[in-house]
Write a protein that holds these residues in place. Structure first.
Motif, PDB file in Angstrom:
ATOM      1  N   LEU A  93       0.835  -1.197   0.000  1.00  9.91           N
ATOM      2  CA  LEU A  93       0.000   0.000   0.000  1.00  9.91           C
ATOM      3  C   LEU A  93       0.875   1.254   0.000  1.00  9.91           C
ATOM      4  O   LEU A  93       0.610   2.211  -0.742  1.00  9.91           O
ATOM      5  CB  LEU A  93      -0.929  -0.008   1.212  1.00  9.91           C
ATOM      6  CG  LEU A  93      -1.751  -1.288   1.410  1.00  9.91           C
ATOM      7  CD1 LEU A  93      -2.627  -1.157   2.646  1.00  9.91           C
ATOM      8  CD2 LEU A  93      -2.585  -1.580   0.185  1.00  9.91           C
ATOM      9  N   PHE A  94       1.919   1.257   0.816  1.00  8.06           N
ATOM     10  CA  PHE A  94       2.859   2.372   0.793  1.00  8.06           C
ATOM     11  C   PHE A  94       3.552   2.458  -0.568  1.00  8.06           C
ATOM     12  O   PHE A  94       3.840   3.559  -1.058  1.00  8.06           O
ATOM     13  CB  PHE A  94       3.900   2.210   1.902  1.00  8.06           C
ATOM     14  CG  PHE A  94       3.375   2.529   3.276  1.00  8.06           C
ATOM     15  CD1 PHE A  94       2.839   3.776   3.558  1.00  8.06           C
ATOM     16  CD2 PHE A  94       3.421   1.587   4.293  1.00  8.06           C
ATOM     17  CE1 PHE A  94       2.365   4.078   4.830  1.00  8.06           C
ATOM     18  CE2 PHE A  94       2.952   1.875   5.561  1.00  8.06           C
ATOM     19  CZ  PHE A  94       2.419   3.128   5.829  1.00  8.06           C
ATOM     20  N   ALA A  95       3.821   1.281  -1.152  1.00 10.50           N
ATOM     21  CA  ALA A  95       4.472   1.272  -2.461  1.00 10.50           C
ATOM     22  C   ALA A  95       3.592   1.956  -3.509  1.00 10.50           C
ATOM     23  O   ALA A  95       4.094   2.638  -4.417  1.00 10.50           O
ATOM     24  CB  ALA A  95       4.785  -0.158  -2.888  1.00 10.50           C
ATOM     25  N   THR A  96       2.285   1.785  -3.390  1.00 14.80           N
ATOM     26  CA  THR A  96       1.354   2.442  -4.308  1.00 14.80           C
ATOM     27  C   THR A  96       1.433   3.962  -4.170  1.00 14.80           C
ATOM     28  O   THR A  96       1.467   4.696  -5.159  1.00 14.80           O
ATOM     29  CB  THR A  96      -0.086   1.970  -4.033  1.00 14.80           C
ATOM     30  OG1 THR A  96      -0.170   0.555  -4.215  1.00 14.80           O
ATOM     31  CG2 THR A  96      -1.067   2.646  -4.976  1.00 14.80           C
ATOM     32  N   VAL A  97       1.482   4.437  -2.925  1.00 13.41           N
ATOM     33  CA  VAL A  97       1.569   5.884  -2.686  1.00 13.41           C
ATOM     34  C   VAL A  97       2.890   6.434  -3.222  1.00 13.41           C
ATOM     35  O   VAL A  97       2.932   7.501  -3.868  1.00 13.41           O
ATOM     36  CB  VAL A  97       1.430   6.179  -1.180  1.00 13.41           C
ATOM     37  CG1 VAL A  97       1.646   7.667  -0.902  1.00 13.41           C
ATOM     38  CG2 VAL A  97       0.071   5.734  -0.667  1.00 13.41           C
ATOM     39  N   ILE A  98       3.981   5.713  -2.988  1.00 12.58           N
ATOM     40  CA  ILE A  98       5.288   6.161  -3.462  1.00 12.58           C
ATOM     41  C   ILE A  98       5.316   6.204  -4.986  1.00 12.58           C
ATOM     42  O   ILE A  98       5.860   7.143  -5.592  1.00 12.58           O
ATOM     43  CB  ILE A  98       6.396   5.234  -2.927  1.00 12.58           C
ATOM     44  CG1 ILE A  98       6.540   5.419  -1.415  1.00 12.58           C
ATOM     45  CG2 ILE A  98       7.735   5.518  -3.623  1.00 12.58           C
ATOM     46  CD1 ILE A  98       7.481   4.441  -0.760  1.00 12.58           C
TER      47      ILE A  98
END
Length: 304
Positions: free
Chosen positions: A119-124
């Protein structure tokens, strides 16, 4: 290359690449799911940042010794710098924050929180300029709901701080993985892994020592858990994960992020007697669903 490593092992391994991929997946699923228990036990004798630093520094040295025996192509200064930068993100910051958080957060809850890495990877990826669909943003929102449910009713004094530390560790892991896919790294799998793990461990050890962390009385169980983390949880698992990165898609390689929590929750309940409450089950299902949706939308984007 990695295939020659498998051929040299004293055990009989699958000869096909598909079989090795399946074995690597099973290894990463089980081992990285069990490292939460290993960290929990090790923290009885090791302060958190020093635990992360020494674990990865020793593993990095071991992998480096193995790597240079294979006479790989000598890395450039740029590749070494990049490996150190990625290692600092993945090891010094991510693993270090995880160890800090696990002083007050149970193994199963910690593993579920780490499952938010995609999920953090999506934001990044969005910040880096990649177009993100509404479905992917929906998966991120669902993951945040899961985290809120996970902390529902947990009034322990250190719970909030520990949870924030673990979530910060997940963010650093996602950032490090993002950089690893974009920076030029040493071509040899084992040399690249050893530099990332070893340099990241060295940074974490220096930070721990500067902050005044020192070893406590070392007893048998924490010492055994520490050896497991070095030899199996770091050296073995990072090599298996590196093999997956080079021979499968990022979706398959990252699938460990939503399998590991299941292993960690089960081990925590069986060996440590950690309670598996209704809220834990609901939050686990929500977060795993959000991660699964993020992978599905990513696959749809690639194939469309």
């Amino acid at each position: 290359m990695a295939s020659s490593f498998f051929a040299r092992l004293p055990v009989r391994l699958p000869r096909t690449q598909g079989g090795r991929i399946a074995l690597s997946l099973a290894f990463v699923y089980i081992v990285w799911g069990s490292t939460y228990l290993g960290v929990h036990v090790s923290l009885e004798s090791f302060p958190p940042l020093l635990l992360s630093g020494l674990r990865n520094l020793l593993a990095g040295i071991g992998l480096f010794v193995f790597a240079i025996q294979r006479r790989p192509q000598r890395p450039t200064l740029l590749e070494i710098r990049n490996a150190g930068l990625v290692g600092t993100m993945l090891v010094a910051l991510s693993s270090g924050m995880l160890a800090v958080g696990m002083r007050t957060v149970g193994t199963g809850m910690a593993a579920v929180m780490v499952a938010t890495v995609p999920l953090f990877a999506t934001v990044i990826a969005a910040v880096a300029g990649r177009s993100i669909s509404k479905g992917e943003w929906g998966a991120v929102a669902l993951g945040l709901v899961g985290i809120a449910v996970l902390n529902h009713g947990d009034a322990s004094a250190g719970s909030a701080g520990g949870s924030l530390a673990i979530l910060a560790g997940a963010l650093f892991w996602a950032g490090g993985a993002h950089l690893a896919g974009r920076l030029k790294m040493p071509s040899d799998l084992f040399l690249s892994t050893s530099l990332q793990v070893g340099l990241g461990g060295a940074v974490s050890t220096v930070i721990a020592w500067t902050l005044g962390e020192r070893m406590m009385d070392l007893s048998f169980a924490p010492a055994l858990a520490f050896l497991y983390l070095v030899l199996v949880g770091t050296m073995g698992a990072y090599v298996a994960y590196g093999y997956l990165i080079r021979h499968t898609s990022p979706i398959i390689a990252s699938s460990c992020m939503y399998v590991n929590p299941v292993v960690a929750v089960a081990l925590g309940a069986v060996t440590l007697g950690e309670p598996v409450t209704r809220w834990t089950v609901i939050a686990t299902l929500i977060i795993l669903a959000s991660v699964g949706l993020s992978f599905w939308f990513d696959r749809q984007r690639v194939t469309s």
